[in-house]
Design a protein around this motif. Sequence first.
Motif, PDB file in Angstrom:
ATOM      1  N   ASP A 113       0.822  -1.215   0.000  1.00 49.35           N
ATOM      2  CA  ASP A 113       0.000   0.000   0.000  1.00 49.35           C
ATOM      3  C   ASP A 113       0.856   1.266   0.000  1.00 49.35           C
ATOM      4  O   ASP A 113       0.407   2.322  -0.421  1.00 49.35           O
ATOM      5  N   GLY A 114       2.107   1.148   0.480  1.00 56.51           N
ATOM      6  CA  GLY A 114       2.984   2.319   0.528  1.00 56.51           C
ATOM      7  C   GLY A 114       2.603   3.338   1.591  1.00 56.51           C
ATOM      8  O   GLY A 114       3.241   4.388   1.696  1.00 56.51           O
ATOM      9  N   THR A 115       1.586   3.029   2.380  1.00 61.13           N
ATOM     10  CA  THR A 115       1.080   4.032   3.321  1.00 61.13           C
ATOM     11  C   THR A 115       1.114   3.569   4.777  1.00 61.13           C
ATOM     12  O   THR A 115       0.988   4.388   5.682  1.00 61.13           O
ATOM     13  N   CYS A 116       1.241   2.286   5.029  1.00 57.93           N
ATOM     14  CA  CYS A 116       1.154   1.807   6.417  1.00 57.93           C
ATOM     15  C   CYS A 116       2.469   2.094   7.153  1.00 57.93           C
ATOM     16  O   CYS A 116       3.473   2.480   6.549  1.00 57.93           O
ATOM     17  N   CYS A 119       5.552   0.172   5.744  1.00 56.88           N
ATOM     18  CA  CYS A 119       6.082   0.736   4.500  1.00 56.88           C
ATOM     19  C   CYS A 119       6.890   1.994   4.800  1.00 56.88           C
ATOM     20  O   CYS A 119       7.981   2.198   4.258  1.00 56.88           O
ATOM     21  N   CYS A 127       4.161  -5.144   5.269  1.00 53.07           N
ATOM     22  CA  CYS A 127       3.039  -4.260   4.894  1.00 53.07           C
ATOM     23  C   CYS A 127       1.688  -4.832   5.351  1.00 53.07           C
ATOM     24  O   CYS A 127       1.442  -6.030   5.266  1.00 53.07           O
ATOM     25  N   ASP A 128       0.832  -3.932   5.832  1.00 49.33           N
ATOM     26  CA  ASP A 128      -0.499  -4.346   6.302  1.00 49.33           C
ATOM     27  C   ASP A 128      -1.420  -4.768   5.159  1.00 49.33           C
ATOM     28  O   ASP A 128      -2.395  -5.478   5.392  1.00 49.33           O
TER      29      ASP A 128
HETATM   30 ZN   LIG Z   1       2.271  -1.006   3.706  1.00 48.50          ZN
END
Ligand SMILES: [Zn+2]
Length: 354
Positions: A113-116, A119, A127-128
């Motif tokens: 996701d690049g956001t958790c 990451c 990553c979640d």
């Molecule tokens: Zn992530």
Amino acid sequence: MSAAVSGNTGIMETPIATTTHAAVLHAPGASTGDRLTIEKRSLPPLRAGEVLIAVRACGVCRTDLQIVEGALPPHRSPVVPGHQIVGTVEARGSGVNLALGARVGVSWLGGTDGTCRFCHEGRENLCDAPQFTGYDVDGGYATRAIVRADFAYPLPDELDDVHAAPLLCAGVIGFHALRTASVQPGERVGLYGFGASAHLALPVLAHWGCPVYVATRGENHRAFAKQLGAAWVGGEAERPPEALDRAITFAPSGDVVIAALGALRKGGVVAINAIHLDRIPQFDYDSLLWGEREIRSVANMTRDDARTFLALAATIGIRPEATVFPLARVNDALRAVKDDSLNGAAVIAMDLAR
Ligand SMILES: [Zn+2]
Ligand SMILES: [Zn+2]
């Protein structure tokens, strides 16, 4: 047939075929039967950031077997397994920097996701909301596959298709396991189990000047380890002649983890490189874990692991043992992995008919 428009240049790219011949899993079950069926399927249009890969080879991983047999719960059904993909970029969605025709590799980690928090911390292996190739999205047991371009690695010329494929999961995750175990140059390292992953970790360890102790069942695996330069080989329950600094276990067996723990010096680490373990048996804390010995699990991989390992593999000339199967014999390849009957890896090579 449709025409793809490049988001980078606005130029119309070559019209592309939008079908694939794929080995499809409809229902998990024992691999003694043929679980995968070869089907012609149509592919959806590319979305932004995606590329269409003409698959040349795809390695067979034990995780594929666990997906096919249902040891891992289904994430997508039907699904096309396969996450050690070597192919060339045939078409691009918008916003892709890879060149058309570029030869790339794709691994188990097909997206994050690049956001958790993980990451953001540079631990994208945790990553979640990961997207695993051949599990959450269709994979490479097919003549064509759609993948995220930012998870496709340009491959060094030194690595040919068939021998690059097993590097992409077995090799990369084995390398991540060496990092997870915090292996330092010159340390004594135990490898418990000697399949596709371990035999690719051994040359990296040799390159780092680490004596390697291989504990594995099966006379052919022991002979293979010796041939590749192991300092010692023995059975899974046998104690190596020296205490180990690090050990990595590859077998999906808790008994093996405890055997590895029993071989460690104080402060040593066992890293478990298995996505699924039968159980951890009860063990004696005082003699086995006390003394700041540690058990760690190895989860997935990062893109940095892949890029670093592929560059290292090209530099030091890692060439996996590989047995090639045509796509039509994918079920035989899975059974060969299940039976542990191959030295090294099984690789599906696509014929040119698409
Ligand atoms: Zn992530
Ligand atoms: Zn794998």
